[in-house]
Design a protein around this motif. Structure first.
Motif, PDB file in Angstrom:
ATOM      1  N   UNK A  81      25.848  49.998 -21.375  1.00  0.00           N
ATOM      2  CA  UNK A  81      25.591  48.624 -21.807  1.00  0.00           C
ATOM      3  C   UNK A  81      24.303  48.159 -21.145  1.00  0.00           C
ATOM      4  N   UNK A  82      23.330  47.777 -21.940  1.00  0.00           N
ATOM      5  CA  UNK A  82      22.056  47.302 -21.412  1.00  0.00           C
ATOM      6  C   UNK A  82      22.219  45.916 -20.806  1.00  0.00           C
ATOM      7  N   UNK A  83      21.175  45.459 -20.123  1.00  0.00           N
ATOM      8  CA  UNK A  83      21.178  44.091 -19.594  1.00  0.00           C
ATOM      9  C   UNK A  83      21.341  43.097 -20.734  1.00  0.00           C
ATOM     10  N   UNK A  84      20.632  43.303 -21.814  1.00  0.00           N
ATOM     11  CA  UNK A  84      20.721  42.375 -22.937  1.00  0.00           C
ATOM     12  C   UNK A  84      22.121  42.381 -23.539  1.00  0.00           C
ATOM     13  N   UNK A  85      22.724  43.545 -23.665  1.00  0.00           N
ATOM     14  CA  UNK A  85      24.090  43.614 -24.183  1.00  0.00           C
ATOM     15  C   UNK A  85      25.081  42.981 -23.222  1.00  0.00           C
ATOM     16  N   UNK A  86      24.874  43.193 -21.920  1.00  0.00           N
ATOM     17  CA  UNK A  86      25.771  42.607 -20.931  1.00  0.00           C
ATOM     18  C   UNK A  86      25.684  41.081 -20.968  1.00  0.00           C
ATOM     19  N   UNK A  87      24.483  40.545 -21.111  1.00  0.00           N
ATOM     20  CA  UNK A  87      24.338  39.090 -21.245  1.00  0.00           C
ATOM     21  C   UNK A  87      25.077  38.583 -22.480  1.00  0.00           C
ATOM     22  N   UNK A  88      24.994  39.333 -23.557  1.00  0.00           N
ATOM     23  CA  UNK A  88      25.736  38.977 -24.773  1.00  0.00           C
ATOM     24  C   UNK A  88      27.239  38.957 -24.498  1.00  0.00           C
ATOM     25  N   UNK A  89      27.715  39.957 -23.750  1.00  0.00           N
ATOM     26  CA  UNK A  89      29.144  40.017 -23.418  1.00  0.00           C
ATOM     27  C   UNK A  89      29.564  38.846 -22.543  1.00  0.00           C
ATOM     28  N   UNK A 115      18.573  36.094 -15.682  1.00  0.00           N
ATOM     29  CA  UNK A 115      17.257  35.960 -16.317  1.00  0.00           C
ATOM     30  C   UNK A 115      17.360  36.124 -17.834  1.00  0.00           C
ATOM     31  N   UNK A 116      18.114  37.127 -18.269  1.00  0.00           N
ATOM     32  CA  UNK A 116      18.286  37.347 -19.706  1.00  0.00           C
ATOM     33  C   UNK A 116      19.008  36.159 -20.345  1.00  0.00           C
ATOM     34  N   UNK A 117      19.996  35.599 -19.666  1.00  0.00           N
ATOM     35  CA  UNK A 117      20.702  34.432 -20.202  1.00  0.00           C
ATOM     36  C   UNK A 117      19.757  33.240 -20.328  1.00  0.00           C
ATOM     37  N   UNK A 118      18.849  33.086 -19.372  1.00  0.00           N
ATOM     38  CA  UNK A 118      17.852  32.012 -19.450  1.00  0.00           C
ATOM     39  C   UNK A 118      16.922  32.257 -20.641  1.00  0.00           C
ATOM     40  N   UNK A 119      16.509  33.519 -20.833  1.00  0.00           N
ATOM     41  CA  UNK A 119      15.641  33.857 -21.960  1.00  0.00           C
ATOM     42  C   UNK A 119      16.353  33.605 -23.290  1.00  0.00           C
ATOM     43  N   UNK A 120      17.617  33.984 -23.382  1.00  0.00           N
ATOM     44  CA  UNK A 120      18.394  33.759 -24.606  1.00  0.00           C
ATOM     45  C   UNK A 120      18.501  32.271 -24.900  1.00  0.00           C
ATOM     46  N   UNK A 121      18.654  31.478 -23.871  1.00  0.00           N
ATOM     47  CA  UNK A 121      18.755  30.034 -24.071  1.00  0.00           C
ATOM     48  C   UNK A 121      17.433  29.477 -24.615  1.00  0.00           C
ATOM     49  N   UNK A 122      16.325  29.946 -24.061  1.00  0.00           N
ATOM     50  CA  UNK A 122      15.017  29.492 -24.542  1.00  0.00           C
ATOM     51  C   UNK A 122      14.786  29.891 -25.994  1.00  0.00           C
ATOM     52  N   UNK A 123      15.337  31.044 -26.370  1.00  0.00           N
ATOM     53  CA  UNK A 123      15.183  31.551 -27.733  1.00  0.00           C
ATOM     54  C   UNK A 123      16.251  31.031 -28.687  1.00  0.00           C
ATOM     55  N   UNK A 124      17.139  30.183 -28.177  1.00  0.00           N
ATOM     56  CA  UNK A 124      18.204  29.556 -28.967  1.00  0.00           C
ATOM     57  C   UNK A 124      19.154  30.582 -29.578  1.00  0.00           C
ATOM     58  N   UNK A 125      19.436  31.634 -28.814  1.00  0.00           N
ATOM     59  CA  UNK A 125      20.396  32.643 -29.280  1.00  0.00           C
ATOM     60  C   UNK A 125      21.667  32.659 -28.436  1.00  0.00           C
TER      61      UNK A 125
END
Length: 292
Positions: A81-89, A115-125
Motif C-alpha cells: 500500500x503506497x502512501x497515497x493509498x494509505x491516506x485514502x484508507x 502530508x498526503x492528507x493535506x495535499x488531498x484536502x488542497x486538491x479537494x479529493x
C-alpha cells in the motif's frame, strides 16, 4: 524509556478491524472529544502511541490504526500500500466512523501520510476535513532525510531478500540506534518492538512498507508544497538527537515554514512519543490551547 502503560497484547485485544480493499486494518478508538488521528511510523505499529494515549484520550477521541501491512492489520494477499493509498484508507476509516472533521498527529512515515492528507484536502479529493496537523520526527523534506544502512538495504531491489535473511539482532541494533543515548530500549523492550514490527504479516511486509522512501522522492514537490500552501495550524515536536531526521530536519522545516510551531527536545531521538511521552503530551496540548 519507560514501559508502556498498555502492553502490546492488551492493546491488540482492544481493537477492531476495517475492511479496505484486500486489507483488514486494525484500529483502536478511545476517549471523547474532537477526533484525533494518530499515525505511526516505520517499522512498528500503532502501539507506539500507547505511551501518550491515556493522557490524550481525556481530551480527544483517539483513532489509532495500524496502517495497511503493519502491526495487527491483516494483508492476506501480501499487497503493498503506497502512501497515497494509505491516506485514502485513513480517509475512508474516518468517514466510516462518522468523523467529518479531525486533527492529526503523525510520526515518521505517519507524518508523510499527514502530508498526503493535506495535499488531498488542497486538491479537494478528501472526504473528511483535516483541521490541524502536528508532526513528530519524520522525513518531511525528503532531501534532508538520512536513512540508516538497514533502511537503504530494505529499500533496494534486494529488499525482500534482505528482510528474510537479516539477523534479528542486527535489525534491532539499528532500531535502537535511532533513540537518544539515555532513552534507548532495554532488551525486553526491544523484544516488544520486534513483536510489533512482525505483526500479522511477518518479515516479508517490512520490505513492502519501506517503499515510502522512493515515494517521498517522487512526491517531494507536491508534499512539501502542501505544507507551504496550507493555512491550517501546524506544529512539530522534535527529538534533536535523531540521526535520521533530527536537528537537521527541523532546522530545514523551520526555514520554509515560518508559522510552524516548533518544540525541540534535547537528548531525544527518533521516537519522542516513546522516549519523552510527558513532554509530547504537554506540548501537544499546548498547541491545542488545552491545559494539561
Amino acid at each position: 524509556m519507560t514501559p508502556p502503560p498498555i502492553d502490546l497484547d492488551t492493546w491488540a485485544e482492544g481493537g477492531e478491524r476495517f475492511k479496505w480493499r484486500s486489507h483488514r486494518i486494525f484500529y483502536r478508538v478511545s476517549g471523547s472529544g474532537p477526533a484525533l488521528l494518530l499515525l505511526h511510523g516505520f517499522p512498528t505499529s500503532g502501539h507506539d502511541w500507547a505511551w501518550v494515549a491515556p493522557a490524550l484520550e481525556k481530551h480527544f477521541t483517539l483513532i489509532i490504526p495500524d496502517m495497511p501491512d503493519c502491526g495487527f492489520s491483516e494483508n492476506p494477499r501480501g499487497s503493498a500500500a503506497s502512501v497515497r493509498q494509505t491516506a485514502e484508507a485513513m480517509d475512508a476509516l474516518l468517514q466510516s466512523l462518522g468523523h467529518a472533521t479531525y486533527h492529526a498527529l503523525g510520526h515518521d512515515v505517519g507524518a508523510t501520510i499527514v502530508q498526503e492528507l493535506i495535499a488531498r484536502q488542497a486538491e479537494r479529493t478528501a472526504a473528511c476535513k483535516l483541521l490541524s496537523a502536528c508532526f513528530l520526527n519524520g522525513g518531511l523534506i525528503p532531501a534532508l532525510h538520512r536513512p540508516v544502512e538497514a533502511q537503504l538495504k530494505l529499500a533496494s531491489w534486494l529488499g525482500p531478500f534482505y528482510a528474510r535473511v537479516m539477523p534479528k539482532e542486527k535489525f534491532l541494533e539499528a532500531f535502537a540506534n535511532v533513540f537518544g543515548a539515555e532513552t534507548r530500549p532495554t532488551a525486553d523492550e526491544l523484544a516488544m518492538f520486534w513483536k510489533s514490527m512482525m505483526g500479522r504479516n511477518g518479515r516479508g511486509a517490512i520490505a513492502r512498507r519501506i517503499r515510502y522512501i522512493a515515494e517521498r522522492r517522487e512526491q517531494a514537490t507536491r508534499w512539501v508544497g502542501a505544507l507551504k500552501g496550507t493555512t491550517m495550524p501546524m506544529a512539530a515536536i522534535w527529538g534533536l538527537d535523531d540521526p535520521v531526521s533530527g536537528r537537521h530536519m527541523i532546522e530545514g522545516l523551520s526555514r520554509i515554514l515560518v508559522k510552524l510551531r516548533v518544540t525541540k527536545l534535547s537528548g531525544i531521538g527518533h521516537y519522542p512519543q516513546v522516549e519523552a511521552p510527558d513532554a509530547v503530551v504537554r506540548h501537544f496540548l499546548a498547541f491545542h490551547k488545552i491545559e494539561a
